[in-house]
Design an enzyme around this catalytic site. Structure first.
Site, PDB file in Angstrom:
ATOM      1  N   GLU A   1       3.719   5.588  52.964  1.00 32.31           N
ATOM      2  CA  GLU A   1       4.541   5.526  51.744  1.00 32.31           C
ATOM      3  C   GLU A   1       5.507   6.541  51.618  1.00 32.31           C
ATOM      4  O   GLU A   1       5.828   7.262  50.620  1.00 32.31           O
ATOM      5  CB  GLU A   1       3.501   5.814  50.523  1.00 32.31           C
ATOM      6  CG  GLU A   1       2.209   4.893  50.455  1.00 32.31           C
ATOM      7  CD  GLU A   1       1.162   5.174  49.444  1.00 32.31           C
ATOM      8  OE1 GLU A   1       0.580   4.213  48.871  1.00 32.31           O
ATOM      9  OE2 GLU A   1       0.911   6.425  49.155  1.00 32.31           O
TER      10      GLU A   1
ATOM     11  N   ASP B   1      -7.517  -0.202  49.211  1.00 32.49           N
ATOM     12  CA  ASP B   1      -7.059   0.932  48.385  1.00 32.49           C
ATOM     13  C   ASP B   1      -7.892   1.150  47.289  1.00 32.49           C
ATOM     14  O   ASP B   1      -7.717   0.646  46.152  1.00 32.49           O
ATOM     15  CB  ASP B   1      -5.694   0.939  47.918  1.00 32.49           C
ATOM     16  CG  ASP B   1      -5.117   2.133  47.391  1.00 32.49           C
ATOM     17  OD1 ASP B   1      -5.759   3.207  47.697  1.00 32.49           O
ATOM     18  OD2 ASP B   1      -4.061   2.128  46.722  1.00 32.49           O
TER      19      ASP B   1
ATOM     20  N   GLU C   1      -8.491   5.091  38.923  1.00 35.29           N
ATOM     21  CA  GLU C   1      -7.235   4.229  39.039  1.00 35.29           C
ATOM     22  C   GLU C   1      -7.117   2.753  39.142  1.00 35.29           C
ATOM     23  O   GLU C   1      -6.520   2.303  38.385  1.00 35.29           O
ATOM     24  CB  GLU C   1      -6.637   4.758  40.205  1.00 35.29           C
ATOM     25  CG  GLU C   1      -5.232   3.974  40.675  1.00 35.29           C
ATOM     26  CD  GLU C   1      -4.636   4.348  42.073  1.00 35.29           C
ATOM     27  OE1 GLU C   1      -3.634   3.584  42.500  1.00 35.29           O
ATOM     28  OE2 GLU C   1      -5.222   5.162  42.805  1.00 35.29           O
TER      29      GLU C   1
END
Length: 712
Positions: free
Chosen positions: A293, A367, A395
């Site tokens: 990332e 993820d 999240e």
């Protein structure tokens, strides 16, 4: 003689005390427990274990027993290390429990009935003391105790995604706990309370800074601040770790390169690590995210992940430090299947990492989704210690406001059988070292705490911090039993409260899977902030930052084909498991659309079509949350008004948002499938266009966000 307890202002029940409330026990337990706590016999004054026992017993029994140095009566609690004459004279077998284990045993000493809490270290005695208090908090009998505990994993670590500006990436409980501006000169009492809470569940390490690291955290100014926190944490057995930015030699060291093979770079890191250990003698080591990332890393210089990790390992080894190298990586280039990359990059490197490197691997291959199959790296790297990384902060599971107890998710992950050495080759047995003989073992959880008075943004989110620590201590634990422990310690021991509250918690994760990503779907969340549904969100810089890349829905069907006729991600698992996942008939329905692209009319085991089953699951998710609300409404007599009202409001938010998820996803997938809803099921409340128009650009937990939806 019991000391008189001076009454004071009642504690506000706002959640600050977590599971360490120590509220007075009710009759008949008061007299029963006082008989086992007549005096505290401690060979050493001033230990945190002794202080915690005094604090706990004073709260639970309304008065603290006297502290003496020799046993004088029945009901003594004798605590100490194996090195003290008092404990050594008892001839306990403490050799097998290591440096952090403990023994709690009923005994007769000098003719007096006593309870012994013994260990080989101060922190072991502290862990044993918390266990003893937990027995009282959960109303367990104290007679005939014969408890022997040792941690199943060496390193049990909280990863804080906290930034130096006080924000917390994926944080839903306010700003960072660490007030960098006032450190090192002011040490807030909350730092000690954080350490107490961590120690009470066996957590022994904390990474203070975000994996998207800032090189400034390694400057002398911030090392002084980290050292101050380390001094607070040290008596509680907690080591400080830091995330390290790979390019730090260039950013704060004035070098022209960060190449791990460059002698100047290697010398710079050796000097920096020496500097850290001068400030923090028991520094644990580094957590590093590299070449993922946009983060810098060894591949920028044509080097492998092993060469990058070994750069840090060599600098840390003389001090006994470790490197935790994250395996969450994916290419800057478009991939055939994002789920395959970590395995493809790391499995060929097995055996090439230095001995003090652990690969930190997420529970699933994408993820932190509501449900994923186990990561294929587990079992695939017998020569390289792998530690499990899970999210505690939610999240992808409703942020702070949704009640989603993560114990079942952790349990499902730890019991996932890789079959790499036959049945029983679970992820738990990989990470505890028993399968491959790892010298280093560990488990990390991405922290959910912040400055909110409740620590975690809601009352029930505290349970996820708790269950993480308890599973890291014992990967073979039971999510249900740990939920009951937490409920009893945090709310009430009344059976009329405990049973329904625990049942509500146990069903909450499956409810979230159903109203978000049922039947093996993944990453249907809105881009960037991941708040709310967005299965229609395509386009952008890369396909694998969008939900359609994962659900592959079209007019014909839905699901990602990861079988031998598709991306062949199944081949990354051990052959027996690969064959199972490749076989449509043998793939568990909970992973069905993870591994297979199927027609909307595919006939499920229930007899319904896939389309009908999908809508049924979405609907069931909402119904479960509605049932949770009804259950909670019946529990008002057993809960203080403040925490009851907050949870009531949050459950209402959860039901509203679960309905939003259900209706938006059903509307979108129906626009592709063109099938009618199953009879009796309500249509979406709004049109697809109305759902697509919803934006939440200021969703919390997303400081400094760029266009990339995966940034952790």
């Amino acid at each position: 003689m019991w000391l008189v307890c001076v009454s004071g202002t009642a504690h506000a029940e706002d959640g600050y005390d977590l599971w360490l409330r120590y509220r007075p026990v009710e009759a008949p337990w008061t007299m029963r427990y006082r008989a086992f706590a007549a005096e505290l016999v401690a060979p050493q004054d001033g230990t945190v274990a002794l202080a915690e026992l005094q604090r706990g017993l004073k709260g639970l029994l309304r008065a603290a027993p006297p502290v003496v140095h020799a046993i004088t009566r029945d009901g003594a609690i004798v605590l100490g290390k194996s090195s003290s004459p008092l404990i050594a004279a008892l001839h306990l077998d403490l050799e097998s429990i290591g440096s952090e284990g403990y023994v709690i045993r009923s005994a007769t000493i000098q003719g007096h009935r006593a309870t012994v809490i013994a260990a080989n270290s101060d922190v072991g005695v502290l862990y044993g003391s918390f266990h003893f208090l937990r027995l009282m908090q959960t109303r367990r009998p104290l007679g005939a105790l014969a408890i022997q505990e040792a941690p199943g994993l060496q390193r049990r670590i909280l990863d804080h995604w906290d930034n130096l500006d006080g924000t917390v990436e994926r944080g839903y409980a306010g700003a960072s706990l660490w007030d960098w501006q006032t450190l090192p000169d002011y040490l807030a009492p909350r730092y000690t309370d954080y350490a107490r809470a961590c120690a009470s569940i066996g957590i022994n390490g904390t990474v203070l800074t975000n994996v998207n690291a800032d090189a400034a955290s390694l400057t002398p100014q911030y090392l002084d601040k980290a050292a101050a926190l380390a001094r607070v944490f040290r008596p509680y057995g907690i080591k400080v770790y830091l995330s390290a930015r790979f390019s730090a030699p260039m950013e704060i060291g004035a070098l022209k390169t960060a190449d791990p093979q460059d002698p100047a770079v290697r010398a710079w890191w050796r000097a920096k690590v020496d500097e850290i250990y001068r400030a923090i003698p028991d520094f644990g080591g580094f957590l590093i995210k590299a070449n993922s990332e946009g983060q810098p890393g060894p591949q920028d210089y044509g080097r492998s992940h092993a060469e990058g990790a070994n750069l840090f390992a060599a600098a840390l080894a003389p001090h006994g430090g470790i490197v935790m190298w994250r395996a969450f990586v994916y290419s800057d280039h478009q991939l055939e299947d994002r789920a395959k990359q970590a395995y493809d990059e790391f499995a060929p490197l097995d055996g090439r990492f230095d001995s003090n490197v652990l690969l930190q691997v997420k529970n699933g291959p994408i993820d932190f989704q509501p449900r994923e199959p186990g990561h294929p790296l587990f079992g695939a790297m017998p020569k390289t210690p792998l530690m499990l990384e899970v999210q505690i902060t939610k999240e992808y599971l409703g942020f702070a406001s949704h009640l989603v107890y993560l114990g079942p998710l952790y349990e499902e992950t730890l019991r996932f059988d890789t079959l790499v050495r036959g049945p029983g080759s679970t992820i738990a047995h990989v990470i505890d070292g028993s399968l491959h003989g790892y010298a280093h073992t560990g488990m990390a959880g991405v922290s959910n705490v912040g400055v909110a008075r409740s620590w975690s943004g809601s009352q029930f989110n505290q349970a996820n911090w708790y269950v993480f620590g308890r599973f890291a201590w014992n990967p073979q634990a039971s999510a249900r039993e740990l939920a009951e422990e937490w409920v009893r310690m945090t709310f009430s021991n009344d059976v009329h409260f405990v049973a329904p509250a625990v049942n509500m918690m146990i069903g909450s994760r499956e409810a979230a899977v159903n109203y978000m990503t049922p039947l093996g779907l993944a990453h249907l969340m809105a881009a960037g902030h991941h708040y709310g549904p967005g299965p229609w969100q395509g386009g952008g810089a890369r396909a694998d930052w969008t939900p359609p890349y994962y659900h592959r829905a079209d007019a014909e069907g839905i699901g990602a084909d990861r079988g031998s006729g598709g991306s062949n991600a199944v081949s990354q698992y051990a052959p027996p498991l690969a064959a199972q996942f490749d076989d449509l008939e043998r793939t568990p329905e909970q992973y069905l659309l993870w591994f297979h692209h199927l027609s909307w009319d595919y006939r499920m085991a229930s007899g319904r079509t896939l389309w009908e089953e999908l809508v049924m699951h979405y609907t069931q998710g909402v119904e479960t949350v509605r049932g949770m609300r009804r259950t909670w409404e019946t529990l008002a007599p057993y809960v203080d008004a403040e925490r009851f009202a907050e949870t009531t409001a949050f459950l209402a938010i959860q039901e509203k948002e679960a309905r939003w998820w259900r209706d938006a996803c059903v509307a979108y997938f129906q626009s592709l499938s063109k099938r009618p809803l199953p009879p009796g099921l309500a249509p979406p409340e709004h049109t697809l266009q109305e759902y697509e128009a919803i934006t939440n650009q200021y969703a919390p937990g997303n400081p400094g966000w760029t266009a990339a939806p995966f940034r952790h």
